[in-house]
Design a protein around this motif. Structure first.
Motif, short mmCIF file in Angstrom:
data_model
loop_
_atom_site.label_atom_id
_atom_site.label_comp_id
_atom_site.label_asym_id
_atom_site.label_seq_id
_atom_site.Cartn_x
_atom_site.Cartn_y
_atom_site.Cartn_z
N TYR A 1 13.35 5.64 14.60
CA TYR A 1 12.75 5.70 15.93
C TYR A 1 11.64 6.74 15.93
CZ TYR A 1 17.21 3.54 17.20
OH TYR A 1 18.31 2.72 17.25
N VAL A 2 10.50 6.37 16.50
CA VAL A 2 9.44 7.35 16.74
C VAL A 2 9.23 7.39 18.25
CG1 VAL A 2 7.02 7.94 16.43
CG2 VAL A 2 8.32 7.07 14.50
N ILE A 3 9.39 8.57 18.82
CA ILE A 3 9.26 8.73 20.27
C ILE A 3 7.98 9.50 20.56
CG2 ILE A 3 10.27 9.71 22.36
CD1 ILE A 3 12.57 9.13 19.57
N GLN B 1 3.56 6.25 9.89
CA GLN B 1 2.65 5.11 9.86
C GLN B 1 3.39 3.80 9.62
OE1 GLN B 1 -0.39 5.35 10.96
NE2 GLN B 1 -0.09 7.55 11.14
N LYS B 2 4.40 3.84 8.77
CA LYS B 2 5.19 2.64 8.50
C LYS B 2 5.90 2.15 9.76
CE LYS B 2 7.66 1.71 4.54
NZ LYS B 2 8.73 1.96 3.56
N VAL B 3 6.47 3.09 10.52
CA VAL B 3 7.15 2.72 11.77
C VAL B 3 6.14 2.18 12.78
CG1 VAL B 3 8.54 3.57 13.70
CG2 VAL B 3 9.02 4.37 11.39
N ILE C 1 12.19 12.19 10.88
CA ILE C 1 11.03 11.62 10.18
C ILE C 1 9.96 12.70 10.22
CG2 ILE C 1 9.29 9.82 10.20
CD1 ILE C 1 11.30 8.06 11.69
N LYS C 2 9.49 13.11 9.04
CA LYS C 2 8.53 14.20 8.97
C LYS C 2 7.19 13.77 8.36
CE LYS C 2 10.60 18.09 10.29
NZ LYS C 2 10.09 18.90 11.37
N LYS C 3 7.24 12.90 7.37
CA LYS C 3 6.04 12.58 6.61
C LYS C 3 5.15 11.58 7.35
CE LYS C 3 8.08 13.55 2.18
NZ LYS C 3 8.81 12.99 1.06
#
Length: 119
Positions: free
Chosen positions: A81-83, A14-16, A7-9
């Protein structure tokens, strides 16, 4: 990890953050967002400058990517997933990082049963 799995953008992050659920321990915060149409999971990494200099931050990111590479079969595929690494993540070696991330992913209930039975 290939580029499709990242995920780069900012909009995707923000959506996550907005729609996903968060789970945490002392070292990491993991945001999980279910994506039905997705064939394989994607991860976004956030390591603040407060944690350390570039070398330290890059090392933490490498450890997280390698952990996800090793857990590829156990992690649910239809998720983003955002860590986010916390300050204490800087003190961990690879094995401690992997154990800590597995702990958070178990709390999030995104690891398959096979992984849970092995331990």
């Amino acid at each position: 990890m290939n580029k499709r799995q990242r995920i780069k953008k900012n909009e995707e992050f923000q959506k996550v953050f907005k729609k996903g659920k968060s789970f945490a321990n002392r070292q990491f915060v993991v945001y999980c967002l279910k994506k039905e149409e997705q064939a394989e999971f994607r991860i976004g990494l956030s390591v603040s400058k407060k944690i350390g200099k570039a070398v330290t931050r890059n090392q933490i990111k490498r450890y997280i990517r390698q952990t996800f590479l090793e857990l590829k079969e156990e992690v649910r595929q239809d998720m983003d997933y955002v860590i986010i690494a916390r300050n204490q993540a800087a003190t961990l070696d690879f094995h401690e990082t992997k154990k800590s991330l597995e702990h958070v992913l178990k709390i999030a209930k995104v690891l398959k049963k096979k992984q849970l039975e092995r331990e």
